[in-house]
Design a protein around this motif. Sequence first.
Motif, PDB file in Angstrom:
ATOM      1  N   TYR A 157       0.869  -1.177   0.000  1.00  0.00           N
ATOM      2  CA  TYR A 157       0.000   0.000   0.000  1.00  0.00           C
ATOM      3  C   TYR A 157       0.907   1.228   0.000  1.00  0.00           C
ATOM      4  O   TYR A 157       1.816   1.325   0.830  1.00  0.00           O
ATOM      5  CB  TYR A 157      -0.906  -0.020   1.233  1.00  0.00           C
ATOM      6  N   LEU A 165       3.828   2.366   2.194  1.00  0.00           N
ATOM      7  CA  LEU A 165       3.373   2.677   3.559  1.00  0.00           C
ATOM      8  C   LEU A 165       3.404   1.432   4.440  1.00  0.00           C
ATOM      9  O   LEU A 165       3.891   1.458   5.547  1.00  0.00           O
ATOM     10  CB  LEU A 165       1.947   3.232   3.529  1.00  0.00           C
ATOM     11  N   HIS A 166       2.840   0.347   3.924  1.00  0.00           N
ATOM     12  CA  HIS A 166       2.772  -0.911   4.671  1.00  0.00           C
ATOM     13  C   HIS A 166       2.211  -1.967   3.729  1.00  0.00           C
ATOM     14  O   HIS A 166       1.922  -1.674   2.568  1.00  0.00           O
ATOM     15  CB  HIS A 166       1.884  -0.755   5.920  1.00  0.00           C
ATOM     16  N   PHE A 167       2.027  -3.176   4.227  1.00  0.00           N
ATOM     17  CA  PHE A 167       1.409  -4.237   3.426  1.00  0.00           C
ATOM     18  C   PHE A 167      -0.012  -4.466   3.946  1.00  0.00           C
ATOM     19  O   PHE A 167      -0.210  -4.609   5.151  1.00  0.00           O
ATOM     20  CB  PHE A 167       2.227  -5.531   3.510  1.00  0.00           C
ATOM     21  N   PRO A 168      -0.995  -4.478   3.043  1.00  0.00           N
ATOM     22  CA  PRO A 168      -2.386  -4.603   3.512  1.00  0.00           C
ATOM     23  C   PRO A 168      -2.837  -6.050   3.703  1.00  0.00           C
ATOM     24  O   PRO A 168      -2.513  -6.915   2.883  1.00  0.00           O
ATOM     25  CB  PRO A 168      -3.180  -3.957   2.376  1.00  0.00           C
ATOM     26  N   ARG A 231       9.651  -6.422   5.940  1.00  0.00           N
ATOM     27  CA  ARG A 231       8.466  -5.731   6.451  1.00  0.00           C
ATOM     28  C   ARG A 231       7.218  -6.606   6.482  1.00  0.00           C
ATOM     29  O   ARG A 231       6.219  -6.241   7.102  1.00  0.00           O
ATOM     30  CB  ARG A 231       8.205  -4.470   5.607  1.00  0.00           C
ATOM     31  N   ARG A 232       7.257  -7.700   5.754  1.00  0.00           N
ATOM     32  CA  ARG A 232       6.088  -8.597   5.688  1.00  0.00           C
ATOM     33  C   ARG A 232       6.604 -10.018   5.485  1.00  0.00           C
ATOM     34  O   ARG A 232       7.665 -10.220   4.900  1.00  0.00           O
ATOM     35  CB  ARG A 232       5.220  -8.228   4.479  1.00  0.00           C
TER      36      ARG A 232
END
Lengths: 243, 243
Positions: A157, A165-168, A231-232
């Motif tokens: 995302y 921004l991050h992983f949804p 991050r994920r």
Amino acid sequence: MKENRYDDEKFFKKYGEMNRSIYGLQGAGEWHDMQKLLPDFCDKKVLDLGCGYGWYCQYAIEHQAQYVLGIDISKRMLEIAKQKHSHERIEYRQMAMEDLKLDSESFDVILSSLAFHYVKDYEELISHISKWLKKGGDFVFSVEHPVFTAYGTQDWYYDENGNILHFPVDHYYEEGQREALFLGEKVVKYHRTLTTYLETLVNNGFSIEHVIEAKPPLEMMDLDGMKDEMRRPMMLLVAAQKK
Amino acid sequence: MKENRYDDEKFFKKYGEMNRSIYGLQGAGEWHDMQKLLPDFCDKKVLDLGCGYGWYCQYAIEHQAQYVLGIDISKRMLEIAKQKHSHERIEYRQMAMEDLKLDSESFDVILSSLAFHYVKDYEELISHISKWLKKGGDFVFSVEHPVFTAYGTQDWYYDENGNILHFPVDHYYEEGQREALFLGEKVVKYHRTLTTYLETLVNNGFSIEHVIEAKPPLEMMDLDGMKDEMRRPMMLLVAAQKK
């Protein structure tokens, strides 16, 4: 319909440009974790479900496997496998793993690398694998991590400037079909929860030996996008044993 | 410093208003999954780490446990436990589970409900639990799911109108401290990967028996916010056995 994107010429060409296609196991981010889960292959009968280029088949033979059967739905994949990893003790068969029929307790080791997320009926497949494997036999597989498959698009995302921004995560408990972009092409995959991945094993007579979320190794951190993989979780590795 | 938000008066009051505080196990969304993982308690010595109001202690006694030791860091929690769930075969002790010292192989069953994400050193705790548990003993626990703890805030990601877009995952492989809002108060929790939760068990002589991501039961779907809990995994339940 069984997913066979790898026989699409354009897709297959792009797949051939990936590090894992050029450098094999050493080029795959999950290999250093996966390698630790692999059993002793010496004198074993080994089945590789979704063998692709045959890297694992070759690895098993190099570690003294008695016989290796590599299954893949893609004709193109097996053409490369036969060019690159031919061996008198490796047999390649072109077919969907869902259609495979084998004798009970006919293999010592069953492997699968990043293929089960293309399979619609995981429960049925695991019940077959449990049947094909000898008592005490090893079953080791990798799949895309449920966190990675839940949302569907398999993309980060981003903010308005295109920064991650991050992983949804969404629809986690809604198992089933997802359509993602992979190598710029639409690919159908199946999302399953971690619960389903593991409890299906338990329900089919397996003990769970290891559950590892593959983490990129330090020496790959400078590759494009690899730092973001901290991050994920992207890949799930499982080692199980037939009780 | 060991986390003890529950002795903060305001926080404790709010905790007391939650369904799980008022209705006990039946009021907890994970109970219908957790219950299936619980072992036979008959004539067993049971340890409950982070026992809170003592709901699990009481449950073990109702199922013929021989003796139950409930540990909690919070004085206020244990006051309620002693009011609500007193029994001649239950002993409550106020202390941090990290400071607990017990004889080797002194328990048949060790339980913990939603407490380990407050513990900084999980590896050390698991090595103690492995020591305290008899061979063949059962270890069942619930924790906040790594997907839920990774990002830190434990909140959804919203659009400009306040609608939920998805749940964010980030910093997944960076284990350690997070600061989240819980019941409107800042709480320190510790994020760990699924790999750490499970492999630490394997490395300490446990077999992994079940891994379940608790899903809200149908009869709770009409509770405020419960439908959204189908969109992300929030709780991880694990059953293990000392080999």
